[in-house]
Write a protein that holds these residues in place. Structure first.
Motif, PDB file in Angstrom:
ATOM      1  N   SER A   7       0.830  -1.204   0.000  1.00  0.00           N
ATOM      2  CA  SER A   7       0.000   0.000   0.000  1.00  0.00           C
ATOM      3  C   SER A   7       0.861   1.250   0.000  1.00  0.00           C
ATOM      4  O   SER A   7       2.085   1.198   0.149  1.00  0.00           O
ATOM      5  N   TYR A   8       0.182   2.388  -0.158  1.00  0.00           N
ATOM      6  CA  TYR A   8       0.796   3.714  -0.087  1.00  0.00           C
ATOM      7  C   TYR A   8       0.062   4.525   0.964  1.00  0.00           C
ATOM      8  O   TYR A   8      -1.083   4.216   1.299  1.00  0.00           O
ATOM      9  N   ASN A   9       0.692   5.607   1.430  1.00  0.00           N
ATOM     10  CA  ASN A   9       0.003   6.454   2.404  1.00  0.00           C
ATOM     11  C   ASN A   9      -1.125   7.244   1.748  1.00  0.00           C
ATOM     12  O   ASN A   9      -2.021   7.714   2.425  1.00  0.00           O
ATOM     13  N   THR A  20       4.911   7.498   1.123  1.00  0.00           N
ATOM     14  CA  THR A  20       5.323   6.378   1.958  1.00  0.00           C
ATOM     15  C   THR A  20       4.795   5.093   1.327  1.00  0.00           C
ATOM     16  O   THR A  20       3.604   4.960   1.077  1.00  0.00           O
ATOM     17  N   LYS A  22       4.411   1.051   1.726  1.00  0.00           N
ATOM     18  CA  LYS A  22       4.374   0.050   2.795  1.00  0.00           C
ATOM     19  C   LYS A  22       4.402  -1.347   2.193  1.00  0.00           C
ATOM     20  O   LYS A  22       3.896  -1.566   1.095  1.00  0.00           O
ATOM     21  N   THR A  24       6.752  -5.397   2.809  1.00  0.00           N
ATOM     22  CA  THR A  24       7.650  -6.229   3.608  1.00  0.00           C
ATOM     23  C   THR A  24       9.034  -6.238   2.970  1.00  0.00           C
ATOM     24  O   THR A  24       9.176  -6.023   1.764  1.00  0.00           O
ATOM     25  N   THR A  46      11.619   1.639   8.002  1.00  0.00           N
ATOM     26  CA  THR A  46      11.645   0.355   8.710  1.00  0.00           C
ATOM     27  C   THR A  46      11.670  -0.733   7.638  1.00  0.00           C
ATOM     28  O   THR A  46      11.654  -0.430   6.443  1.00  0.00           O
ATOM     29  N   THR A  48       9.248  -2.353   6.896  1.00  0.00           N
ATOM     30  CA  THR A  48       7.905  -2.363   6.308  1.00  0.00           C
ATOM     31  C   THR A  48       7.492  -1.022   5.714  1.00  0.00           C
ATOM     32  O   THR A  48       6.356  -0.868   5.272  1.00  0.00           O
ATOM     33  N   ALA A  49       8.401  -0.031   5.663  1.00  0.00           N
ATOM     34  CA  ALA A  49       8.037   1.276   5.113  1.00  0.00           C
ATOM     35  C   ALA A  49       9.264   2.019   4.599  1.00  0.00           C
ATOM     36  O   ALA A  49      10.313   2.031   5.242  1.00  0.00           O
ATOM     37  N   ASN A  51      10.159   5.869   2.290  1.00  0.00           N
ATOM     38  CA  ASN A  51       9.674   7.083   1.649  1.00  0.00           C
ATOM     39  C   ASN A  51      10.393   7.244   0.317  1.00  0.00           C
ATOM     40  O   ASN A  51      11.612   7.020   0.238  1.00  0.00           O
ATOM     41  N   SER A  75       3.972  -2.980  -7.136  1.00  0.00           N
ATOM     42  CA  SER A  75       2.764  -2.977  -6.337  1.00  0.00           C
ATOM     43  C   SER A  75       1.588  -3.401  -7.201  1.00  0.00           C
ATOM     44  O   SER A  75       1.619  -3.286  -8.422  1.00  0.00           O
TER      45      SER A  75
END
Length: 83
Positions: A7-9, A20, A22, A24, A46, A48-49, A51, A75
């Motif tokens: 996903s995206y923010n 951002t 997201k 794995t 992280t 999992t994320a 930018n 994605s």
């Protein structure tokens, strides 16, 4: 393990904005593209994320592809780029 994008923010972003991503195994990402256009800089937040920054011009809607030394993953969701 290869990276995944889940996903995206936000699904709509303006050129030049930070998105951002997201998923794995994102801490191993060395590059990211949107329709073949490089998204730089990449900031690993992280595993999992991350930018990424959209270019100020020359980019269109499509999936974001993340790349490591050995793997490329796109994605499933399109990233929409608006005015």
């Amino acid at each position: 393990m290869p990276p995944t994008v889940t996903s995206y923010n936000t699904l709509l972003a303006r050129p030049g904005s930070v998105v951002t991503v997201k998923g794995t195994n994102l801490d191993t990402v060395t590059a990211a593209t949107l329709n073949g256009v490089s998204l730089v800089p990449i900031t690993v937040l992280t595993s999992t994320a991350i930018n990424v920054t959209l270019p100020a011009a020359g980019v269109s809607s499509g999936p974001i592809r993340v790349i490591t030394g050995r793997h490329q993953r796109s994605s499933e969701a399109k990233k929409s780029v608006g005015p």
